[in-house]
Each structure stands twice: as C-alpha cells, then as structure tokens.
Scaffold this motif. Sequence first.
Motif, PDB file in Angstrom:
ATOM      1  N   THR A 116       0.836  -1.193   0.000  1.00  0.00           N
ATOM      2  CA  THR A 116       0.000   0.000   0.000  1.00  0.00           C
ATOM      3  C   THR A 116       0.874   1.248   0.000  1.00  0.00           C
ATOM      4  N   HIS A 117       2.006   1.175   0.680  1.00  0.00           N
ATOM      5  CA  HIS A 117       3.003   2.242   0.660  1.00  0.00           C
ATOM      6  C   HIS A 117       4.274   1.696   1.288  1.00  0.00           C
ATOM      7  N   MET A 118       5.298   2.531   1.402  1.00  0.00           N
ATOM      8  CA  MET A 118       6.607   2.023   1.772  1.00  0.00           C
ATOM      9  C   MET A 118       7.106   2.510   3.126  1.00  0.00           C
ATOM     10  N   HIS A 119       6.201   2.831   4.046  1.00  0.00           N
ATOM     11  CA  HIS A 119       6.620   3.072   5.418  1.00  0.00           C
ATOM     12  C   HIS A 119       7.211   1.784   5.998  1.00  0.00           C
ATOM     13  N   PHE A 160      -8.917  -3.362   1.247  1.00  0.00           N
ATOM     14  CA  PHE A 160      -7.827  -3.217   2.216  1.00  0.00           C
ATOM     15  C   PHE A 160      -7.369  -1.775   2.114  1.00  0.00           C
ATOM     16  N   GLY A 161      -7.554  -1.026   3.210  1.00  0.00           N
ATOM     17  CA  GLY A 161      -7.374   0.419   3.175  1.00  0.00           C
ATOM     18  C   GLY A 161      -6.002   0.915   3.551  1.00  0.00           C
ATOM     19  N   GLY A 162      -5.076  -0.005   3.881  1.00  0.00           N
ATOM     20  CA  GLY A 162      -3.750   0.451   4.262  1.00  0.00           C
ATOM     21  C   GLY A 162      -3.827   1.449   5.399  1.00  0.00           C
ATOM     22  N   ASP A 163      -3.165   2.603   5.225  1.00  0.00           N
ATOM     23  CA  ASP A 163      -3.149   3.635   6.262  1.00  0.00           C
ATOM     24  C   ASP A 163      -4.049   4.818   5.907  1.00  0.00           C
ATOM     25  N   HIS A 223       0.476   6.284  -1.808  1.00  0.00           N
ATOM     26  CA  HIS A 223      -0.346   5.357  -1.015  1.00  0.00           C
ATOM     27  C   HIS A 223      -1.476   4.795  -1.873  1.00  0.00           C
ATOM     28  N   SER A 224      -1.761   3.503  -1.682  1.00  0.00           N
ATOM     29  CA  SER A 224      -2.776   2.810  -2.486  1.00  0.00           C
ATOM     30  C   SER A 224      -3.676   1.965  -1.610  1.00  0.00           C
ATOM     31  N   SER A 274      -8.201  -2.730   7.493  1.00  0.00           N
ATOM     32  CA  SER A 274      -7.213  -1.667   7.436  1.00  0.00           C
ATOM     33  C   SER A 274      -6.050  -2.009   8.361  1.00  0.00           C
ATOM     34  N   THR A 275      -4.909  -1.448   8.076  1.00  0.00           N
ATOM     35  CA  THR A 275      -3.689  -1.857   8.770  1.00  0.00           C
ATOM     36  C   THR A 275      -3.775  -1.669  10.269  1.00  0.00           C
ATOM     37  N   HIS A 276      -4.311  -0.525  10.702  1.00  0.00           N
ATOM     38  CA  HIS A 276      -4.214  -0.179  12.124  1.00  0.00           C
ATOM     39  C   HIS A 276      -5.557  -0.184  12.849  1.00  0.00           C
ATOM     40  N   ILE A 277      -6.574  -0.818  12.269  1.00  0.00           N
ATOM     41  CA  ILE A 277      -7.837  -1.021  12.975  1.00  0.00           C
ATOM     42  C   ILE A 277      -7.725  -2.326  13.756  1.00  0.00           C
TER      43      ILE A 277
END
Length: 304
Positions: A124-127, A231-234, A217-218, A277-280
Amino acid sequence: MSFDNTPLAGKAGIDESVPSRYAVQVGDIDVMVISDGVLTPPAESMATNADPAIRGAWLDERLLAHDAFDWPLNAVVVRIGDQTILIDSGIGEEYPDFPRAGQLGHRLKAAGVDLAAVTDVVLTHMHFDHVGGLLVDGVKDQLRPDLRIHVSAAEAEFWKAPDFSRTGMPPELAELARRASLQFLDEYRSQLHTFDQESEVAPGIVVTRTGGHTPGHSVVRMASGGERLMFGGDAIFPVSFEHPEWHNGFEHDPEEATRVRLRLMRELAETGSWLVSTHIPFPSVGRVAAHGDLFRWVPAWWDY
C-alpha cells in the motif's frame, strides 16, 4: 486451497494466548488477515491537529491511556486461482522500540502460508511498518525469483529522496523510515511492478493509488460473487470515523489524506463493502455506516 480458522496440526502457535489470524471469503477469493502485532506510538500521533482536551476525551471514553496508543498492525494474504498474494509485510524485526510487533514471519508459518508460494506482493506504501517484513534476514532467499511486487510508481519515486516536512514524525522515526525504504528499493528494485493509477493484480483484485498518507499510497479492492472487500492500508484509522479531520502524524500530506479517507468512507458506506485496514483492531473486518455527517465502524461478528 482455501483458508479456514482452525489451527494446523503441529503448527498452531501454541505459545500464543490470543488469535492472530482470521479468514473471510469474498466470493471465490480467500482472504486471511494476519496480525503482525502491535505498535505503541505516542497517543498524540493519531491526532496531531486535535485540541488536546478533545483528544483526551476521545481516549477517556474508550478507557485508553493518554500517553501511548496501541496501533494494531495487520497484513493480508489472498489466494485466488494459482496466485498467493501478500498485501503489506509488517514491520520486521529490527526495531527494539516496538517489541510487540514483528510477528508476521512465524504467524505466516502457523497459518500454513509458505513464503515460497507467494506469487505477488502488494505494498500500500513504503513506510517501515509495511515493508519491514521483506527486509528480515533470510526472507528474500525464501521468496520466488519471479516474485512480482506491486507498488505505485509515485511511491517508489518519492522514497528515493523522501520529504518529511509535513509529517509529525520525530527525527529518529523519519530516519528509520528513510533507511528502510532505501534498503527495500536496493534489495527489490528488479522485482518491482509499478503502476501509475491502477493495476489488476489478479482477477477481481485491483490496487489503486489514492495518495494522501504518502504520495503513492494505495488501497486494494477485491470483488467476487457479489461480495466486496477493501484493504485500506493507512488511509483509515480508528479515530477516522468520528474525526476524519484529525491528522495522523505519519501523513505526508495531511489535508489530502483527510480528503482521501472521507472519499473512501463514503464509498464504503454506499457499497456495503467490507473494510480491512492496517491499524484497525484485529481482525479489522467490518463495515462503515453513515452517521449523520460522520461515520460509524461496524465490526464483523466473528465466525467461530
């Protein structure tokens, strides 16, 4: 091969007292959410532009501490046809400040997911908490040489010389993020499959650039048999439903990130799509309902 929620004989992670994976079916698409553990950044990082009293009241209503906030860290494994797709890879094992995270490797094994069987990775991104699992010693050696890593072209370009001037990240975390992204690009550049705005990773599975949280971000949308899951990522955090205007300290363009999450939550409320989502909080499977001008998170009832 489909997923189920039962432990595999002899591989059940018997040292764990909590579940770490949860499977759902989206038509013909098998989806498994796998917990990489929990991050614990400062609580203010979830709402850097919020009035401290209002942020404190939000935490008090949920009996949460004011100094630190537990952020679950979820990745997803998808199977359809002959493809096994890993969406994000967790934080890895090199960050002593986050001792409760970095669990993805052994939890994939416990779930019966062989890294050698993974045909595609979507980032989703590169953090660092999304690429770090691919940087663990020995992981690359287990992956297929023809592995396809899907990431937006804007994201790959941004991390060549990232700008943290609009984030709320402390210098040490910004440096960590910079180092992890450059290491990832160095090790996996030849396997990157970049896209401008959208790409179909597999039948019914499309990754789309949103920007906001990071320039590239994707989110990943899945659709099959009348069912949908995003999948919502961040893009969406636990505070986002009641306070979409709160800026997250890791957002590189906070105003655009707000517009993105509002747009995505409206879409989710209108379509009835599942959201992960990543952080839910794990298992992070639920739906979004409209609530006046704002939204409600409606977690799924666990299917035992």
